[in-house]
Scaffold this active site. Structure first.
Site, PDB file in Angstrom:
ATOM      1  CD  GLU A 150      -2.472   1.539   2.592  1.00 54.20           C
ATOM      2  OE1 GLU A 150      -3.318   2.276   2.845  1.00 54.20           O
ATOM      3  OE2 GLU A 150      -2.119   0.688   3.704  1.00 54.20           O
ATOM      4  CD  GLU A 249      -6.936   2.782   6.782  1.00 52.47           C
ATOM      5  OE1 GLU A 249      -6.393   1.736   7.124  1.00 52.47           O
ATOM      6  OE2 GLU A 249      -6.457   3.200   5.829  1.00 52.47           O
TER       7      GLU A 249
END
Length: 275
Positions: A150, A249
């Site tokens: 990521e 998130e």
């Protein structure tokens, strides 16, 4: 087009509840059928397993251990001299993932070491990251687990993080060349670092194995004021026939449940009874 599948990130949502295992029950109670969590390693594994089994909620993603957070670590995958620690952390992540039937592990790259200049260590860090990813991919393939990398933005969130753009991440994935390594697309980070979301989603869609969302720049619910039109982005992802999970998130402005109106509206609009 099938509706998107959303999962609650229990590191960010339901933080009104101290225990991670109890957050699984809370997520299930409001309709989530899947959850993710950054680092479950301080939690009792049996309690997490019991909550998962009792609710039927799928745990879809965890991260590799961060290292020593107090000393400034945030992952070890690309950090020079920490290869053995990365491998030990990976073993622990696999232990939790297998016990909880989790099929994705975010292999955190980590930060440029304190006192080092990014340009001076970038080549060495990339080489180490590639070696660690090759090792991890081969190990994870035996367990039926997908590894994810990521990019995290270095403009607002973490100036020292090594992997900071989707372009760099994809270049690394291409060099490693393992089918069970994928790209974790965090829309929040991508927008801050590069923008051009529509074209980047289309261009890199074959690499994407997981998505996370938050509004920019305050990292709150996707329907709060900000730069991003998430109704449009839902359509983009649906037109690409995205079948993975979309992790919530974000930092709720108020209580977690109060801030879920956007998701309930999506479920209603799609006639999605299974979520």
């Amino acid at each position: 087009m099938p509706p998107l599948q959303f999962c609650a990130n229990l590191t960010w949502l339901f933080t009104e509840i101290p225990e991670l295992s109890q957050r699984i029950y809370a997520a299930a109670a409001v309709g989530f059928r899947a959850v993710e969590a950054a680092w479950p390693y301080e939690e009792d594994l049996q309690e997490l397993k019991s909550a998962r089994d009792a609710t039927g909620v799928e745990l879809v993603l965890i991260n590799t251990p961060p290292g020593n957070l107090r000393a400034g670590d945030l992952g070890l995958g690309a950090v020079p001299g920490r290869e053995q620690e990365f491998r030990q952390g990976l073993e622990r992540a696999i232990e939790y993932a297998q016990a909880l039937q989790c099929k994705r592990i975010h292999l955190m790259a980590g930060r440029v070491p304190l006192g080092s200049h990014r340009a001076e260590v970038a080549q060495e860090m990339e080489s180490i990251f590639i070696q660690n990813l090759e090792y991890a991919a081969d190990l994870l393939s035996k367990k039926g687990i997908t590894g994810l990398i990521e990019p995290i933005n270095t403009r607002i969130t973490d100036p020292a993080y090594f992997l900071d753009s989707p372009h760099h991440a994809v270049a690394i994935l291409e060099r490693v060349g393992r089918p069970n390594l994928k790209l974790q697309m965090d829309v929040f980070h991508w927008q801050i670092m590069d923008g051009n979301l529509t074209q980047n989603i289309i261009r890199y869609f074959p690499y994407i194995g997981h998505i996370q969302i938050a509004q920019v720049p305050e990292r709150n619910e996707p329907d709060t004021p900000g730069e991003l039109n998430y109704s449009y982005l839902w359509d983009v992802l649906e037109r690409q026939h995205y079948q993975g999970f979309v992790g919530c998130e974000y930092r709720p402005l108020g209580g977690t449940i109060t801030g879920l109106g956007w998701l309930k509206e999506y479920w209603t609009r799609k006639g999605d009874q299974e979520h």
